[in-house]
Design a protein around this motif. Structure first.
Motif, short mmCIF file in Angstrom:
data_model
loop_
_atom_site.label_atom_id
_atom_site.label_comp_id
_atom_site.label_asym_id
_atom_site.label_seq_id
_atom_site.Cartn_x
_atom_site.Cartn_y
_atom_site.Cartn_z
N PRO A 294 0.81 -1.22 0.00
CA PRO A 294 0.00 0.00 0.00
C PRO A 294 0.84 1.27 0.00
CG PRO A 294 -0.89 -1.57 1.56
CD PRO A 294 0.43 -2.11 1.12
N THR A 295 2.01 1.24 0.69
CA THR A 295 2.86 2.42 0.71
C THR A 295 3.36 2.75 -0.69
OG1 THR A 295 3.58 1.99 2.98
CG2 THR A 295 4.98 3.41 1.64
N ILE A 296 3.69 1.72 -1.45
CA ILE A 296 4.20 1.94 -2.81
C ILE A 296 3.08 2.33 -3.77
CG2 ILE A 296 5.32 0.81 -4.78
CD1 ILE A 296 6.86 -0.90 -2.78
N LEU A 297 1.92 1.67 -3.65
CA LEU A 297 0.89 1.82 -4.67
C LEU A 297 -0.17 2.86 -4.34
CD1 LEU A 297 0.27 -1.96 -5.53
CD2 LEU A 297 1.68 -0.31 -6.76
N LEU A 298 -0.56 2.99 -3.07
CA LEU A 298 -1.75 3.77 -2.74
C LEU A 298 -1.45 5.03 -1.92
CD1 LEU A 298 -4.17 0.86 -1.75
CD2 LEU A 298 -3.96 2.02 -3.96
N SER A 299 -0.20 5.42 -1.81
CA SER A 299 0.14 6.58 -1.00
C SER A 299 0.44 7.82 -1.82
CB SER A 299 1.36 6.26 -0.12
OG SER A 299 2.50 6.05 -0.93
N GLY A 300 0.45 7.69 -3.15
CA GLY A 300 0.86 8.81 -3.99
C GLY A 300 2.36 8.90 -4.14
N GLN A 313 -9.21 5.49 -4.27
CA GLN A 313 -8.98 6.80 -3.68
C GLN A 313 -9.49 6.83 -2.24
OE1 GLN A 313 -10.01 10.29 -5.99
NE2 GLN A 313 -9.80 9.19 -7.92
N ILE A 314 -10.63 6.18 -2.02
CA ILE A 314 -11.18 6.12 -0.65
C ILE A 314 -10.28 5.28 0.24
CG2 ILE A 314 -13.14 5.31 0.72
CD1 ILE A 314 -14.94 5.95 -1.70
N VAL A 315 -9.81 4.13 -0.28
CA VAL A 315 -8.93 3.27 0.51
C VAL A 315 -7.63 3.98 0.84
CG1 VAL A 315 -7.58 1.13 0.44
CG2 VAL A 315 -9.93 1.14 -0.40
N SER A 316 -7.13 4.81 -0.08
CA SER A 316 -5.87 5.50 0.15
C SER A 316 -5.92 6.43 1.37
CB SER A 316 -5.47 6.30 -1.09
OG SER A 316 -6.31 7.44 -1.26
N PRO A 320 -1.45 5.74 6.14
CA PRO A 320 -0.71 6.83 6.79
C PRO A 320 0.36 7.47 5.90
CG PRO A 320 -0.98 4.98 8.30
CD PRO A 320 -1.45 4.51 6.97
N PRO A 321 1.11 6.69 5.09
CA PRO A 321 2.15 7.35 4.27
C PRO A 321 1.60 8.41 3.32
CG PRO A 321 2.51 4.98 4.33
CD PRO A 321 1.17 5.23 4.96
N LYS A 322 0.34 8.26 2.89
CA LYS A 322 -0.24 9.27 1.99
C LYS A 322 -0.18 10.65 2.63
CE LYS A 322 -4.66 10.96 0.30
NZ LYS A 322 -6.11 10.74 0.16
N TRP A 323 -0.59 10.74 3.88
CA TRP A 323 -0.67 12.03 4.56
C TRP A 323 0.73 12.57 4.87
CZ3 TRP A 323 -5.40 13.49 3.86
CH2 TRP A 323 -6.41 12.53 3.81
N PHE A 324 1.65 11.66 5.18
CA PHE A 324 3.02 12.10 5.47
C PHE A 324 3.71 12.60 4.21
CE2 PHE A 324 7.58 10.96 6.53
CZ PHE A 324 7.76 12.03 7.38
N ILE A 325 3.48 11.94 3.08
CA ILE A 325 4.08 12.38 1.82
C ILE A 325 3.54 13.75 1.43
CG2 ILE A 325 4.17 11.90 -0.66
CD1 ILE A 325 4.35 8.93 0.04
N ILE A 326 2.26 13.99 1.63
CA ILE A 326 1.68 15.31 1.36
C ILE A 326 2.35 16.37 2.21
CG2 ILE A 326 -0.41 16.72 1.54
CD1 ILE A 326 -2.03 14.24 0.82
N ILE A 327 2.54 16.05 3.50
CA ILE A 327 3.21 16.99 4.41
C ILE A 327 4.63 17.27 3.95
CG2 ILE A 327 4.10 17.26 6.76
CD1 ILE A 327 1.64 15.71 7.73
N LEU A 328 5.38 16.22 3.62
CA LEU A 328 6.77 16.39 3.20
C LEU A 328 6.88 17.25 1.95
CD1 LEU A 328 8.33 12.83 3.71
CD2 LEU A 328 8.67 14.86 5.12
N ARG A 329 6.07 16.95 0.95
CA ARG A 329 6.15 17.71 -0.30
C ARG A 329 5.75 19.17 -0.09
NH1 ARG A 329 3.56 13.24 -4.51
NH2 ARG A 329 5.43 11.92 -4.66
N ASN A 330 4.75 19.40 0.74
CA ASN A 330 4.32 20.78 0.99
C ASN A 330 5.41 21.58 1.71
OD1 ASN A 330 1.85 20.61 -0.26
ND2 ASN A 330 0.74 20.07 1.59
N ILE A 331 6.02 20.98 2.71
CA ILE A 331 7.05 21.70 3.47
C ILE A 331 8.32 21.84 2.67
CG2 ILE A 331 8.49 21.65 5.54
CD1 ILE A 331 6.24 20.20 6.99
N MET A 332 8.77 20.76 2.02
CA MET A 332 10.05 20.78 1.32
C MET A 332 9.99 21.58 0.03
SD MET A 332 11.14 16.78 1.93
CE MET A 332 12.70 16.90 1.04
N LEU A 333 8.97 21.37 -0.78
CA LEU A 333 8.93 21.97 -2.11
C LEU A 333 8.17 23.29 -2.16
CD1 LEU A 333 8.31 18.76 -4.26
CD2 LEU A 333 10.48 19.79 -3.58
#
Length: 368
Positions: A294-300, A313-316, A320-333
């Motif tokens: 799921p981390t590889i396929l459904l987290s973005g 999309q609902i399952v994603s 948890p990695p989905k939300w963390f990746i959004i946070i990382l990209r928003n803060i870093m980029l």
């Protein structure tokens, strides 16, 4: 020969009676096929865009209608000025902004040439490039089909601009995803296996009759993984920033704080898995199936969530990695602060609390 056939028949019955073996043999291949078949796609579907139309004439309205009717785009909102573009990108929903110049129709009919600017969010470079390509193709198709009766050669020159990743470097996408995957696997899987090993070997009973309380035992087991995972986070961020040039535009303090929150969430998930699993093999099986794929396929991480079917999309949302990746990209980029990532932070906090509550209820002080 009859004995051999009887033995083979017995083995078939043995396999069919074992539910876990049947899941491994048939369940996992079917799930993987369905996931890969629906997640891996090069098509865009219902990508949210915003439009700043300075002309608001018939041609720009027809182009907008053609874009919306293509099935690739959804109009999120019409902007009032260019000052709104950065703010709407930081909110994260809109992936592209289309800017029509003034007197668009008049310039196109009198001069045969008009300008339009395509601004794409390239924090996901693959998605940004596809959005710009699709938009350019639809606009050119409109010119050929709708305005071919005019004698002047019609030409619209889209000016494509990628924000947050102008060079379309894939490493900007992979560093946050790899960081989420590594922290999840180390924190959750290793914690669950470590605690389950104590139960399987019978040493957990020795620990439980020691002067240490159960909460101290659990804390003692997870603290090393908390420290090691945090060091891993620092190493990944350092390599990404200093070696591959991934920018960190936001606050380092906020970034590290969010990383610690994600590690704590993963540790609590590992504790919950260990409370449910009786053996290391079961703990590893749950961790790999429930965490790695799921981390590889459904987290973005690699594939855009917006392009997935609605059920996925609902399952994603429970990954948890989905939300963390959004946070990382928003803060870093994008260099945003807590005002733009507070929702994702609350989701991780809620997941952490949920995993802790379930683990506490399932944890048995005395092993049966």
């Amino acid at each position: 020969m009859d004995r051999f056939l009887g033995f083979v028949k017995k083995e078939f019955f043995h396999i069919f009676r074992d539910r876990r073996t049947m899941i491994i043999l048939f369940g996992i291949p079917i799930i993987q096929l369905m996931l890969f078949g629906t997640v891996i796609t090069n098509e865009i579907k219902d990508a949210r865009i915003a439009i700043y139309d300075q002309s608001k004439d018939e041609v720009t309205q027809e182009i907008t209608t053609k874009l919306m009717s293509s099935g690739y785009f959804l109009l999120d909102q019409n902007l009032e000025s260019t000052a709104d573009i950065e703010a709407i990108f930081k909110q994260g929903k809109v992936k592209e902004v289309l800017v029509f110049g003034r007197d668009f129709s008049r310039k196109l009919q009198r001069e045969g040439k008009a300008d339009v600017q395509i601004i794409a969010d390239a924090s996901d470079p693959n998605l940004g490039k596809m959005l710009a390509t699709y938009t350019t193709g639809i606009i050119n198709d409109y010119i050929f089909k709708q305005m071919g009766n005019l004698h002047l050669p019609m030409q619209i020159e889209p000016e494509v601009r990628m924000v947050y990743n102008e060079g379309l470097k894939s490493v900007y996408m992979f560093v946050p995803g790899i960081m989420a995957m590594i922290l999840m696997l180390i924190s959750a899987m290793m914690t669950s296996i470590s605690i389950t090993r104590e139960k399987e070997l019978g040493t957990m009973e020795i620990l439980l009759v020691s002067p240490l309380r159960p909460s101290q035992i659990i804390l003692g087991k997870v603290t090393p993984y908390l420290v090691l995972s945090f060091i891993n986070a620092l190493v990944i961020l350092g390599i990404g920033h200093f070696v591959f040039g991934v920018p960190i535009k936001g606050s380092w303090g906020l970034l590290l704080g969010e990383s610690i929150l994600f590690i704590l969430m993963a540790l609590s998930l590992g504790i919950m898995i260990s409370s449910l699993a009786k053996t290391q093999m079961v703990a590893m099986f749950i961790s790999v199936i429930a965490l790695m794929l799921p981390t590889i396929l459904l987290s973005g991480f690699i594939f855009s969530i917006e392009n997935m079917p609605l059920p996925l999309q609902i399952v994603s949302n429970i990954m948890p990695p989905k939300w963390f990746i959004i946070i990382l990209r928003n803060i870093m980029l994008k260099g945003v602060g807590m005002a733009y990532v507070w929702k994702e932070t609350l989701v991780l906090l809620g997941m952490t609390a949920f995993f802790v509550v379930v683990a506490v209820k399932k944890f048995k002080v005395r092993l049966e």
